[in-house]
Design a protein around this motif. Structure first.
Motif, PDB file in Angstrom:
ATOM      1  N   PRO A   1       0.816  -1.221   0.000  1.00  0.00           N
ATOM      2  CA  PRO A   1       0.000   0.000   0.000  1.00  0.00           C
ATOM      3  C   PRO A   1       0.847   1.267   0.000  1.00  0.00           C
TER       4      PRO A   1
ATOM      5  N   TRP B   1       0.092   5.761  -0.985  1.00  0.00           N
ATOM      6  CA  TRP B   1      -1.011   6.655  -1.321  1.00  0.00           C
ATOM      7  C   TRP B   1      -0.552   8.063  -1.687  1.00  0.00           C
TER       8      TRP B   1
ATOM      9  N   TRP C   1      -3.317  10.922  -1.787  1.00  0.00           N
ATOM     10  CA  TRP C   1      -4.765  11.086  -1.601  1.00  0.00           C
ATOM     11  C   TRP C   1      -5.108  12.495  -1.147  1.00  0.00           C
TER      12      TRP C   1
ATOM     13  N   LYS D   1     -13.921   6.321   1.422  1.00  0.00           N
ATOM     14  CA  LYS D   1     -12.898   7.132   0.754  1.00  0.00           C
ATOM     15  C   LYS D   1     -13.155   8.630   0.919  1.00  0.00           C
TER      16      LYS D   1
ATOM     17  N   MET E   1      -8.174   7.414   2.657  1.00  0.00           N
ATOM     18  CA  MET E   1      -7.909   6.493   1.553  1.00  0.00           C
ATOM     19  C   MET E   1      -8.082   5.048   2.010  1.00  0.00           C
TER      20      MET E   1
ATOM     21  N   GLY F   1      -4.357   1.446  -0.132  1.00  0.00           N
ATOM     22  CA  GLY F   1      -3.662   2.518  -0.820  1.00  0.00           C
ATOM     23  C   GLY F   1      -4.467   3.052  -1.988  1.00  0.00           C
ATOM     24  N   THR F   2      -3.885   4.037  -2.670  1.00  0.00           N
ATOM     25  CA  THR F   2      -4.573   4.627  -3.817  1.00  0.00           C
ATOM     26  C   THR F   2      -4.273   3.882  -5.109  1.00  0.00           C
TER      27      THR F   2
ATOM     28  N   TRP G   1      -1.513   4.275   8.483  1.00  0.00           N
ATOM     29  CA  TRP G   1      -2.938   4.309   8.091  1.00  0.00           C
ATOM     30  C   TRP G   1      -3.831   4.214   9.325  1.00  0.00           C
TER      31      TRP G   1
END
Length: 292
Positions: free
Chosen positions: A47, A49, A51, A121, A125, A129-130, A236
């Motif tokens: 993951p 990101w 975001w 979302k 995120m 992940g994105t 996260w």
């Protein structure tokens, strides 16, 4: 100025910081080169990101936070396989196993038949992940454990396991991480900023060396993936906790960095349930500080 003896992160891992099992002459060291090598090593989803909240305003004033010593913190807060991984097939997910899990992400949430099962979302995120994983993806155990924790809380669909390469014989890299932590503290106390920057680069390179094994006694890509994915999991989870309180980040452009509105930051510092531990000195591992 206090003299701080040099420390090589990879030599410390090879020689003094390696976890062992047993006692005395019966002490065993971990398997140095992972064999058999799982065939999907290059396909593991890690993951990451970039975001922004749907409500993000580029003109608004923000405070940037980053996580202190996030790599050593990740290495000390997860476990890794001591010996080899074995192909264990489509067994039920087990939180205590180290290794890799092939997770089915098929569904009907969009025209491609893909779903990552994350419905929030708007506030944070996805824990994946994105970067969108494929219809099925190999996850290292810290990522799979996070999704399983969310499923237990009713915030993610139960994991559907298609295959696995795992081990129940696990250890922690606590001794290595402690040595890294102590050396960083000593360099900070002595105000050796240049050496500190070099040392941080060296221990990041050591983690990378676990993947390739080049110039290193150990080739453990499973350890490399465990540290990287625990690094993402730790950050996260902290950020999601603030989002659930209504004071989440407005943007996250790196795994261990986030932008907050000043009013949300102030509210979090006063909130009794804040998951974002703040240490403005930047000394405590696993805490967050204002980036300057």
């Amino acid at each position: 100025m206090t003299d701080v003896p040099p420390l090589s992160p990879w030599k410390w891992l090879e020689q003094g910081g390696m976890p062992t099992k047993g006692r005395g002459d019966a002490k065993l060291k971990p398997l140095q080169r992972l064999r058999p090598m799982p065939p999907m090593i290059k396909e593991v989803h890690v993951p990451a990101w970039d975001w922004k909240s749907p409500h993000f305003d580029r003109t608004a004033k923000t405070i940037e936070l980053d996580r202190t010593a996030s790599w050593p913190s990740a290495a000390s807060s997860t476990f890794v396989a001591f010996g080899a991984l074995k192909q264990t097939g489509p067994i039920p997910f087990d939180q205590k196993r180290a290794g890799y899990w092939l997770v089915d992400f098929t569904g009907t949430d969009d025209q491609e038949g893909h779903r990552d099962r994350w419905a929030r979302k708007d506030i944070i995120m996805s824990p994946l992940g994105t970067g969108r994983p494929r219809l099925k993806a190999w996850l290292c155990h810290p990522t799979a454990r996070l999704l399983d924790d969310l499923a237990e809380a009713g915030e993610f669909a139960p994991l559907r396991i298609l295959d696995s390469w795992t081990s129940t014989e696990t250890v922690r890299l606590s001794k290595w991480s402690e040595g890294i932590r102590n050396h960083i503290d000593a360099l900070k106390d002595a105000h050796l900023d240049e050496r500190l920057a070099e040392f941080k680069d060296d221990y990041a390179a050591t983690i990378q060396m676990l993947l390739s094994g080049e110039g290193f006694a150990y080739r453990r890509p499973d350890w490399y993936h465990a540290i990287l994915t625990q690094h993402a999991r730790n950050a996260w989870w902290d950020l999601y906790g603030t989002a659930k309180l209504g004071h989440g980040p407005v943007a996250c452009h790196e795994v261990d960095a986030a932008l907050y509105l000043p009013e949300d930051y102030d509210a979090l510092t006063m909130h009794p349930e804040n998951t974002l531990k703040i240490d403005l000195t930047g000394r405590k591992f696993g805490t967050w500080k204002i980036k300057v």
